[in-house]
Each structure stands twice: as C-alpha cells, then as structure tokens.
Design a protein around this motif. Structure first.
Motif, PDB file in Angstrom:
ATOM      1  N   PRO A 108       4.946   6.130   9.779  1.00 45.40           N
ATOM      2  CA  PRO A 108       3.583   6.291  10.292  1.00 45.40           C
ATOM      3  C   PRO A 108       3.183   5.122  11.196  1.00 45.40           C
ATOM      4  O   PRO A 108       3.638   3.990  11.011  1.00 45.40           O
ATOM      5  CB  PRO A 108       2.732   6.331   9.018  1.00 45.40           C
ATOM      6  N   SER A 109       2.350   5.417  12.154  1.00 46.75           N
ATOM      7  CA  SER A 109       1.769   4.383  13.004  1.00 46.75           C
ATOM      8  C   SER A 109       0.539   3.852  12.272  1.00 46.75           C
ATOM      9  O   SER A 109      -0.424   4.587  12.040  1.00 46.75           O
ATOM     10  CB  SER A 109       1.377   4.967  14.359  1.00 46.75           C
ATOM     11  N   VAL A 110       0.568   2.577  11.900  1.00 48.04           N
ATOM     12  CA  VAL A 110      -0.484   1.989  11.066  1.00 48.04           C
ATOM     13  C   VAL A 110      -1.082   0.759  11.737  1.00 48.04           C
ATOM     14  O   VAL A 110      -0.356  -0.113  12.231  1.00 48.04           O
ATOM     15  CB  VAL A 110       0.067   1.589   9.677  1.00 48.04           C
ATOM     16  N   ILE A 111      -2.414   0.686  11.751  1.00 43.11           N
ATOM     17  CA  ILE A 111      -3.157  -0.497  12.201  1.00 43.11           C
ATOM     18  C   ILE A 111      -4.085  -0.890  11.068  1.00 43.11           C
ATOM     19  O   ILE A 111      -4.923  -0.091  10.625  1.00 43.11           O
ATOM     20  CB  ILE A 111      -3.963  -0.217  13.482  1.00 43.11           C
ATOM     21  N   LEU A 112      -3.926  -2.109  10.567  1.00 47.82           N
ATOM     22  CA  LEU A 112      -4.702  -2.563   9.418  1.00 47.82           C
ATOM     23  C   LEU A 112      -6.063  -3.114   9.839  1.00 47.82           C
ATOM     24  O   LEU A 112      -6.172  -3.882  10.805  1.00 47.82           O
ATOM     25  CB  LEU A 112      -3.937  -3.641   8.661  1.00 47.82           C
ATOM     26  N   GLY A 113      -7.093  -2.729   9.070  1.00 47.58           N
ATOM     27  CA  GLY A 113      -8.431  -3.286   9.271  1.00 47.58           C
ATOM     28  C   GLY A 113      -8.926  -3.193  10.698  1.00 47.58           C
ATOM     29  O   GLY A 113      -8.794  -2.146  11.352  1.00 47.58           O
ATOM     30  N   ASP A 114      -9.504  -4.311  11.184  1.00 48.82           N
ATOM     31  CA  ASP A 114     -10.046  -4.328  12.540  1.00 48.82           C
ATOM     32  C   ASP A 114      -9.095  -4.981  13.536  1.00 48.82           C
ATOM     33  O   ASP A 114      -9.488  -5.379  14.635  1.00 48.82           O
ATOM     34  CB  ASP A 114     -11.401  -5.061  12.559  1.00 48.82           C
ATOM     35  N   GLY A 159       2.209  22.006  -0.173  1.00 45.07           N
ATOM     36  CA  GLY A 159       2.148  21.202  -1.389  1.00 45.07           C
ATOM     37  C   GLY A 159       3.181  20.101  -1.451  1.00 45.07           C
ATOM     38  O   GLY A 159       3.130  19.244  -2.335  1.00 45.07           O
ATOM     39  N   GLY A 160       4.150  20.086  -0.521  1.00 46.85           N
ATOM     40  CA  GLY A 160       5.201  19.075  -0.507  1.00 46.85           C
ATOM     41  C   GLY A 160       4.656  17.706  -0.122  1.00 46.85           C
ATOM     42  O   GLY A 160       3.673  17.590   0.618  1.00 46.85           O
ATOM     43  N   LYS A 161       5.301  16.644  -0.626  1.00 46.77           N
ATOM     44  CA  LYS A 161       4.822  15.285  -0.405  1.00 46.77           C
ATOM     45  C   LYS A 161       5.921  14.385   0.168  1.00 46.77           C
ATOM     46  O   LYS A 161       7.093  14.579  -0.116  1.00 46.77           O
ATOM     47  CB  LYS A 161       4.320  14.667  -1.720  1.00 46.77           C
ATOM     48  N   VAL A 162       5.495  13.410   0.954  1.00 49.02           N
ATOM     49  CA  VAL A 162       6.370  12.330   1.398  1.00 49.02           C
ATOM     50  C   VAL A 162       5.615  11.015   1.208  1.00 49.02           C
ATOM     51  O   VAL A 162       4.392  11.004   1.050  1.00 49.02           O
ATOM     52  CB  VAL A 162       6.808  12.482   2.874  1.00 49.02           C
ATOM     53  N   TYR A 163       6.381   9.913   1.249  1.00 47.72           N
ATOM     54  CA  TYR A 163       5.795   8.611   0.940  1.00 47.72           C
ATOM     55  C   TYR A 163       6.224   7.555   1.955  1.00 47.72           C
ATOM     56  O   TYR A 163       7.316   7.618   2.522  1.00 47.72           O
ATOM     57  CB  TYR A 163       6.229   8.146  -0.457  1.00 47.72           C
ATOM     58  N   SER A 164       5.337   6.608   2.151  1.00 49.23           N
ATOM     59  CA  SER A 164       5.641   5.428   2.952  1.00 49.23           C
ATOM     60  C   SER A 164       4.930   4.250   2.290  1.00 49.23           C
ATOM     61  O   SER A 164       4.075   4.444   1.418  1.00 49.23           O
ATOM     62  CB  SER A 164       5.157   5.613   4.394  1.00 49.23           C
ATOM     63  N   ALA A 165       5.287   3.042   2.696  1.00 47.44           N
ATOM     64  CA  ALA A 165       4.652   1.856   2.119  1.00 47.44           C
ATOM     65  C   ALA A 165       4.362   0.829   3.195  1.00 47.44           C
ATOM     66  O   ALA A 165       5.192   0.600   4.083  1.00 47.44           O
ATOM     67  CB  ALA A 165       5.540   1.241   1.042  1.00 47.44           C
ATOM     68  N   VAL A 166       3.177   0.240   3.126  1.00 46.92           N
ATOM     69  CA  VAL A 166       2.829  -0.898   3.968  1.00 46.92           C
ATOM     70  C   VAL A 166       3.065  -2.154   3.146  1.00 46.92           C
ATOM     71  O   VAL A 166       2.390  -2.387   2.130  1.00 46.92           O
ATOM     72  CB  VAL A 166       1.365  -0.833   4.426  1.00 46.92           C
ATOM     73  N   ASN A 167       4.046  -2.956   3.551  1.00 46.82           N
ATOM     74  CA  ASN A 167       4.367  -4.193   2.843  1.00 46.82           C
ATOM     75  C   ASN A 167       3.443  -5.311   3.326  1.00 46.82           C
ATOM     76  O   ASN A 167       3.320  -5.542   4.536  1.00 46.82           O
ATOM     77  CB  ASN A 167       5.823  -4.585   3.092  1.00 46.82           C
ATOM     78  N   LEU A 168       2.799  -5.999   2.383  1.00 48.17           N
ATOM     79  CA  LEU A 168       1.838  -7.051   2.712  1.00 48.17           C
ATOM     80  C   LEU A 168       2.430  -8.423   2.376  1.00 48.17           C
ATOM     81  O   LEU A 168       2.947  -8.631   1.276  1.00 48.17           O
ATOM     82  CB  LEU A 168       0.547  -6.838   1.922  1.00 48.17           C
ATOM     83  N   ASN A 199       9.841   3.869   6.615  1.00 46.64           N
ATOM     84  CA  ASN A 199       9.968   5.264   7.032  1.00 46.64           C
ATOM     85  C   ASN A 199       9.408   6.194   5.971  1.00 46.64           C
ATOM     86  O   ASN A 199       9.356   5.857   4.779  1.00 46.64           O
ATOM     87  CB  ASN A 199      11.450   5.617   7.242  1.00 46.64           C
ATOM     88  N   TRP A 200       9.011   7.392   6.397  1.00 52.11           N
ATOM     89  CA  TRP A 200       8.664   8.440   5.446  1.00 52.11           C
ATOM     90  C   TRP A 200       9.879   8.742   4.575  1.00 52.11           C
ATOM     91  O   TRP A 200      11.011   8.736   5.052  1.00 52.11           O
ATOM     92  CB  TRP A 200       8.229   9.716   6.160  1.00 52.11           C
ATOM     93  N   LEU A 244       0.866  -1.182   0.000  1.00 53.08           N
ATOM     94  CA  LEU A 244       0.000   0.000   0.000  1.00 53.08           C
ATOM     95  C   LEU A 244       0.898   1.227   0.000  1.00 53.08           C
ATOM     96  O   LEU A 244       1.641   1.463   0.962  1.00 53.08           O
ATOM     97  CB  LEU A 244      -0.907   0.007   1.237  1.00 53.08           C
ATOM     98  N   LEU A 245       0.855   2.000  -1.066  1.00 45.83           N
ATOM     99  CA  LEU A 245       1.672   3.204  -1.161  1.00 45.83           C
ATOM    100  C   LEU A 245       0.913   4.365  -0.530  1.00 45.83           C
ATOM    101  O   LEU A 245      -0.166   4.743  -0.991  1.00 45.83           O
ATOM    102  CB  LEU A 245       1.987   3.527  -2.626  1.00 45.83           C
ATOM    103  N   ILE A 246       1.481   4.927   0.524  1.00 44.61           N
ATOM    104  CA  ILE A 246       0.858   6.058   1.233  1.00 44.61           C
ATOM    105  C   ILE A 246       1.524   7.349   0.774  1.00 44.61           C
ATOM    106  O   ILE A 246       2.749   7.492   0.872  1.00 44.61           O
ATOM    107  CB  ILE A 246       1.011   5.913   2.757  1.00 44.61           C
TER     108      ILE A 246
END
Length: 242
Positions: A143-149, A173-182, A233-234, A125-127
């Motif tokens: 980012p602190s991420v919790i998937l689904g329920d 307008g600046g952007k940063v990216y993170s990824a959730v690896n599944l 990481n971001w 998931l590309l954030i």
C-alpha cells in the motif's frame, strides 16, 4: 438293490445340479466384477477430466506473475510458492494470469488498523484489508502510505520478502495484510493517530487515498510516534503474527 440304484441316481442328479448352480454364481460374480471394473475406470476418467477442467480455470494472459486467491477463511499455497515455504495457510488457491478478475479500486475494500506493541521493540501498525464487495478483485505490491501530516510516501521494507509483482485475488470476504514498521531512534519524532492509504497497481501507480484511524487491541484510538517507518507487501498471512 433297487433302492441302492435310486439313491445313486439321486446323488448324481444332485451333484450335477450343484455344479450348474456354482457355474451360474461364478458367471454372475465375474460379470459383476467386470461391471465394477468398468465403473471404476469410468470414474477415473471423469476425475481426470475434472482435474483438466480445474487446471484450465484461471488461465489466460498476464504478466506471468503468480496470482493468489484469498478467501474469507484463510489461505494456502501450492506450486512454486508452496515449495519455497511462503504464503502458508489453508483455503487459498493459486491461479496464473486470471483474466476474469478486476483490480481492486479501493472503494470495495474495508480497512482496519491495529497499533501493536506501542513504544516497544517491534512496534507496528497492522493493516487488514477486506473485500466487502460481492465480486472478487485483486491487489498487488504494497500500500501507498503517508503517516500523519507528513508528505513522504513510505518505502517498501528492505527486510520484506520479495513478491511485489504477485496478484492476490480477494474473494468476497477475503482478507490481506500489511504492516507499517515504526522506528524511533532520536528525539526528532513525529506523532499521529491517522495516516492515508492507497492501493497500487502493477505499474506502481496509486488509486484514490483514504484516511485511516489507528486503534489499540481494545478498540480505543491509539496514537503512534516515529522517526522513520516503512511498509510491507500485501500478504495473505499476518506479518509479525506472534
């Protein structure tokens, strides 16, 4: 004979006048050259002052960790990070310990989530986080991420490059990216189309969480499944951008 003497006299006078003219021209050129030299020297001094002023900008206290400024047009790196080949791109400025930029709290950030390579190797998931405010702010860590329920906060990817203490300053307008690896390696998988996300500060504490929906490349809501997952990481460049 008189005519001969007059001609000689005239020639002598002409030669003298020509010599005076050449002397005057040479003096003018020398003066112009001197002025030009002075002007160039002054320009160099001004450039030096401007360079010093630029170096002072963004200085101040801090933890000593590098801070990266991301603009809405991409990013680039300089200094030690560039020497190591990380954070490559264009349009990004690195500062150190900036004291005039606050931390992003989350309410000024807009997110989008792209589900890439569904049910394939490398699925993630590309954030994308964008500063929608009129003032710059910084993010750090991952980012602190919790998937689904579920209730487990995802760990940092062990394969991610170090840099969790780096502050990334987002200009408007600046952007940063993170990824959730599944990862799916057994029948005991979870499935969802949403997850919660919160920003961390440099101590690891998190701010308020927001719920994010995931979409495929056509903008259609997309569900994902996983057995395990982690997060990166971001970064100012997209992870797995191929």
């Amino acid at each position: 004979m008189r005519t001969s003497r007059i001609s000689t006299t005239v020639l002598a006078a002409t030669a003298a006048a020509l010599a005076l003219t050449l002397t005057a021209c040479g003096g003018s050129d020398s003066a112009a050259g001197a002025k030009a030299g002075t002007s160039r020297s002054g320009s160099t001094a001004d450039d030096s002052k401007a360079s010093d002023k630029t170096s002072e900008t963004g200085g101040g206290k801090g933890t000593g960790a590098q801070a990266i400024t991301a603009t809405g047009h991409g990013a680039s790196a300089s200094g030690s990070q560039a020497a190591h080949g990380s954070q490559a791109g264009s349009g990004k400025v690195i500062t150190v310990g900036s004291t005039d930029t606050r931390q992003c709290h989350g309410d000024e950030i807009s997110y989008s989530v792209l589900h890439r390579f569904p049910k394939q190797q490398g699925e993630h998931l590309l954030i994308t986080a964008r500063n929608a405010d009129s003032k710059p702010c910084w993010v750090t860590s991952y980012p602190s991420v919790i998937l689904g329920d579920t209730s487990n906060v995802l760990r940092l990817s062990p394969k991610d490059a170090p840099g969790g203490n780096t502050r990334i300053t987002l200009k408007p307008g600046g952007k940063v990216y993170s990824a959730v690896n599944l990862f799916t390696d057994s029948a005991a998988t979870h499935a969802s189309g949403t997850f919660s996300l919160a920003l961390r500060d440099q101590t690891g504490d998190t701010g308020p969480a927001t719920e994010q929906d995931t979409f495929d490349g056509k903008g259609v809501p997309s569900k994902f499944s996983w057995t395990s997952a982690d997060v990166t990481n971001w970064n100012t460049t997209k992870p797995y951008d191929f």
